[in-house]
Write a protein that holds these residues in place. Sequence first.
Motif, short mmCIF file in Angstrom:
data_model
loop_
_atom_site.label_atom_id
_atom_site.label_comp_id
_atom_site.label_asym_id
_atom_site.label_seq_id
_atom_site.Cartn_x
_atom_site.Cartn_y
_atom_site.Cartn_z
N GLU A 121 10.22 -1.70 -6.16
CA GLU A 121 10.13 -1.45 -7.60
C GLU A 121 9.37 -2.58 -8.29
O GLU A 121 8.62 -2.33 -9.25
CB GLU A 121 11.54 -1.30 -8.17
N LEU A 124 5.76 -1.96 -7.69
CA LEU A 124 5.24 -0.87 -8.51
C LEU A 124 5.00 -1.30 -9.96
O LEU A 124 4.16 -0.70 -10.64
CB LEU A 124 6.20 0.32 -8.47
N PRO A 131 -0.26 4.97 -4.65
CA PRO A 131 0.57 6.03 -4.05
C PRO A 131 1.33 5.57 -2.81
O PRO A 131 2.40 6.12 -2.50
CB PRO A 131 -0.46 7.12 -3.71
N TRP A 134 4.77 4.26 -3.75
CA TRP A 134 5.69 5.36 -4.06
C TRP A 134 6.19 6.02 -2.77
O TRP A 134 7.35 6.45 -2.71
CB TRP A 134 5.01 6.39 -4.96
N MET A 153 9.96 10.69 -5.74
CA MET A 153 9.01 9.65 -5.32
C MET A 153 7.85 10.27 -4.53
O MET A 153 6.68 9.88 -4.71
CB MET A 153 9.71 8.60 -4.46
N ARG A 156 5.53 12.04 -6.92
CA ARG A 156 4.69 11.08 -7.64
C ARG A 156 3.57 10.57 -6.75
O ARG A 156 2.42 10.40 -7.20
CB ARG A 156 5.57 9.90 -8.09
N ALA A 157 3.84 10.36 -5.50
CA ALA A 157 2.80 9.89 -4.57
C ALA A 157 1.71 10.95 -4.41
O ALA A 157 0.51 10.63 -4.40
CB ALA A 157 3.42 9.57 -3.21
#
Length: 203
Positions: A121, A124, A131, A134, A153, A156-157
Amino acid sequence: MKSFYLVGLLTCLLSACGSLRQQGQREPVWPYPEPPVVEDSRSEREPQRQSPPWTRPSEPEPSPEINDWPEATPIPEPSAPEFSGPRNLRDVAGPAAIALADQAATQRAQGDLQGAAAQLERALRIEPRNPFLWLLLGQIHLEQSDTEQARQMARRARSLASGNPYVTGPAWRIAEAAWRAEGHTDQADQAARSAEQAERSQT
């Protein structure tokens, strides 16, 4: 006496002319007789001329049987162009994000999944559009049995992958595992097919 002979002679002549006139009426007027056929004497002396071989009609060549035709060469399918984009985190991440991802990998190996998630985290927050970060975080949530967060997750990737099969393939595998863990077989099978399609594009 002479006159008697002259009368007899004239009588004979007139009777002869009448008979000739009657015979002429009996003869057919049409058709005319065909002209006599005259054989050409040169045909016996001169041999018949033959046309030169190049003017003779050539015999048609026999058409080949279907079985004699050569087999068609199969046309090779066009191969997909080799992917030239990034294939792992180290191809796109900066030094700080790579250092945090390495710490997360060490903590994961030690069984500290919560600490590994915290390190990812932090990475990120440095590179929110990476990506691969994630993906790593989705894998950690999957191992924590947090299937809903794992799917988010992975989603999102995929949204940041730009068609990169080295991102979409693992992302669909995370989604497949999450769906199977929840007992949703149809969704899991669909995710597996998407993962296989992405993995075929990897070279």
